[in-house]
Design a protein around this motif. Structure first.
Motif, PDB file in Angstrom:
ATOM      1  N   GLU A 106     -63.010 -70.319 -72.213  1.00  0.00           N
ATOM      2  CA  GLU A 106     -61.839 -70.001 -71.397  1.00  0.00           C
ATOM      3  C   GLU A 106     -61.528 -68.512 -71.381  1.00  0.00           C
ATOM      4  O   GLU A 106     -60.631 -68.066 -70.664  1.00  0.00           O
ATOM      5  CB  GLU A 106     -60.627 -70.759 -71.927  1.00  0.00           C
ATOM      6  CG  GLU A 106     -60.766 -72.281 -71.843  1.00  0.00           C
ATOM      7  CD  GLU A 106     -59.658 -73.003 -72.601  1.00  0.00           C
ATOM      8  OE1 GLU A 106     -58.799 -72.319 -73.192  1.00  0.00           O
ATOM      9  OE2 GLU A 106     -59.662 -74.239 -72.621  1.00  0.00           O
TER      10      GLU A 106
ATOM     11  N   GLU B 220     -65.154 -74.528 -76.650  1.00  0.00           N
ATOM     12  CA  GLU B 220     -64.442 -74.736 -75.384  1.00  0.00           C
ATOM     13  C   GLU B 220     -63.411 -73.641 -75.149  1.00  0.00           C
ATOM     14  O   GLU B 220     -63.250 -73.156 -74.018  1.00  0.00           O
ATOM     15  CB  GLU B 220     -63.778 -76.112 -75.385  1.00  0.00           C
ATOM     16  CG  GLU B 220     -64.773 -77.261 -75.259  1.00  0.00           C
ATOM     17  CD  GLU B 220     -64.117 -78.627 -75.373  1.00  0.00           C
ATOM     18  OE1 GLU B 220     -62.958 -78.687 -75.856  1.00  0.00           O
ATOM     19  OE2 GLU B 220     -64.761 -79.625 -74.987  1.00  0.00           O
ATOM     20  N   ARG B 221     -62.729 -73.235 -76.203  1.00  0.00           N
ATOM     21  CA  ARG B 221     -61.742 -72.161 -76.054  1.00  0.00           C
ATOM     22  C   ARG B 221     -62.431 -70.834 -75.756  1.00  0.00           C
ATOM     23  O   ARG B 221     -61.917 -70.031 -74.958  1.00  0.00           O
ATOM     24  CB  ARG B 221     -60.890 -72.058 -77.320  1.00  0.00           C
ATOM     25  CG  ARG B 221     -59.890 -73.201 -77.454  1.00  0.00           C
ATOM     26  CD  ARG B 221     -59.117 -73.120 -78.759  1.00  0.00           C
ATOM     27  NE  ARG B 221     -58.050 -74.115 -78.798  1.00  0.00           N
ATOM     28  CZ  ARG B 221     -57.249 -74.322 -79.839  1.00  0.00           C
ATOM     29  NH1 ARG B 221     -57.417 -73.593 -80.946  1.00  0.00           N
ATOM     30  NH2 ARG B 221     -56.296 -75.231 -79.790  1.00  0.00           N
TER      31      ARG B 221
ATOM     32  N   LYS C 270     -67.650 -69.627 -69.662  1.00  0.00           N
ATOM     33  CA  LYS C 270     -67.816 -71.072 -69.837  1.00  0.00           C
ATOM     34  C   LYS C 270     -69.276 -71.449 -70.071  1.00  0.00           C
ATOM     35  O   LYS C 270     -69.591 -72.290 -70.924  1.00  0.00           O
ATOM     36  CB  LYS C 270     -67.270 -71.812 -68.630  1.00  0.00           C
ATOM     37  CG  LYS C 270     -67.301 -73.333 -68.795  1.00  0.00           C
ATOM     38  CD  LYS C 270     -66.611 -74.026 -67.628  1.00  0.00           C
ATOM     39  CE  LYS C 270     -66.595 -75.547 -67.820  1.00  0.00           C
ATOM     40  NZ  LYS C 270     -65.896 -76.230 -66.692  1.00  0.00           N
TER      41      LYS C 270
ATOM     42  N   GLU D 269     -64.102 -77.582 -80.123  1.00  0.00           N
ATOM     43  CA  GLU D 269     -62.857 -76.978 -79.660  1.00  0.00           C
ATOM     44  C   GLU D 269     -62.980 -75.459 -79.641  1.00  0.00           C
ATOM     45  O   GLU D 269     -62.534 -74.796 -78.689  1.00  0.00           O
ATOM     46  CB  GLU D 269     -61.708 -77.396 -80.565  1.00  0.00           C
ATOM     47  CG  GLU D 269     -60.362 -76.813 -80.161  1.00  0.00           C
ATOM     48  CD  GLU D 269     -59.244 -77.259 -81.089  1.00  0.00           C
ATOM     49  OE1 GLU D 269     -58.315 -77.918 -80.601  1.00  0.00           O
ATOM     50  OE2 GLU D 269     -59.307 -76.937 -82.300  1.00  0.00           O
TER      51      GLU D 269
END
Length: 293
Positions: free
Chosen positions: A182, A178-179, A150, A175
């Motif tokens: 994860e 952010e992925r 992260k 996006e």
């Protein structure tokens, strides 16, 4: 969740959409199975699209032992997906790490690949940059473990060949980042160490590539600098190979320029299916500039 078990016992998560001939998508290091959504929404109108999370990428298994990660194993995983989900033969589209794996699948098990799209592939292949690539790969792996996905994701996602995506589509890039945040730190580190840093240079595969009969499309962005020369090399040595360079484009080609990417890949697949993607005409001799007799 839908999954298949590889020949060495690893569970791989997959998703599929559409009906028709199977079309398997293989993601890059910084992406995952979700990175192909613009392609699934487009190609599922005509194909049975399959995307999967590579080993080390949840919800697929994350082996703790780095020895369970390698370039050969990544290619074998595609083969297991093709056998277990796609009926034994499929069109294969790979980006970056996925493009390398797709190319190795074509070399190892050509009967499983109806065609190959090798996009954004070349990092670490240039002989003059081999030592640097291995060193920076170890640094990236260690940083994922030290900071966590992260925290490190925004830095990794802002590399020299990814800022093009950020500038064009800030929401799409966010996006993506952010992925990436994860992802499993252990999976990322083991993938970087076991697959990326240890894979052979494309130039060392020349003998095999010259005999590769699978129709192939190589795609690069013109600002993805370390893929340009390897892309030209692949064009020159693979018998039935086309080369596409997308202008003002970086590494994350399928997300950065989805309309162009989808259109060219669709035309390529149609050419293959109609038997029109053939080997280079021997009269197109690269040593000739103009014919005189």
């Amino acid at each position: 969740m839908p999954n298949i078990t590889t020949s060495d016992g690893i569970s791989l998560y997959y998703e599929e959409a559409g009906q028709g001939d199977p079309l398997v998508f293989v993601h890059e290091f910084g992406g995952d199975h979700r990175s192909w959504e613009p392609q699934l929404r487009f190609f599922s109108r005509w194909y049975r699209c399959i995307t999967f999370a590579a080993r080390g990428y949840p919800p697929s298994d994350v082996p703790q032992d780095v020895s369970l990660y390698s370039q050969a194993r990544a290619a074998a995983d595609i083969g297991d997906v093709v056998d277990g989900v796609a009926g034994g033969r499929a069109h294969i589209v790979g980006l970056s790490m996925g493009g390398f794996a797709a190319l190795h699948l074509g070399l190892m098990w050509p009967d499983k690949a109806r065609s190959l799209v090798v996009a954004g592939s070349g990092y670490g292949a240039e002989k003059q940059h081999e030592d640097y690539f291995k060193g920076v790969s170890e640094t990236v792996a260690a940083t994922f473990l030290a900071l966590g996905s992260k925290k490190f994701a925004p830095t990794y996602a802002s590399g020299a060949s990814r800022v093009q995506f950020q500038n064009k589509d800030s929401r799409g890039w966010l996006e993506f980042a952010e992925r990436l945040g994860e992802h499993s730190e252990i999976g990322a580190a083991n993938t970087m160490r076991g697959v990326q840093a240890r894979r052979p240079s494309l130039y060392d595969l020349e003998a095999g590539l010259r005999t590769l009969a699978v129709p192939t499309l190589v795609v690069s962005g013109d600002e993805d600098d370390h893929c340009l020369q390897p892309g030209l090399f692949l064009k020159r040595v693979i018998p039935a190979c086309g080369l596409l360079i997308l202008p003002k484009c970086g590494h994350t080609i399928n997300l950065e320029e989805p309309t162009a990417f989808n259109g060219f890949v669709a035309d390529f697949l149609k050419s293959v299916e109609h038997g029109k993607w053939s080997k280079r005409d021997p009269r197109a001799n690269p040593a000739q500039i103009m014919r005189t007799d």
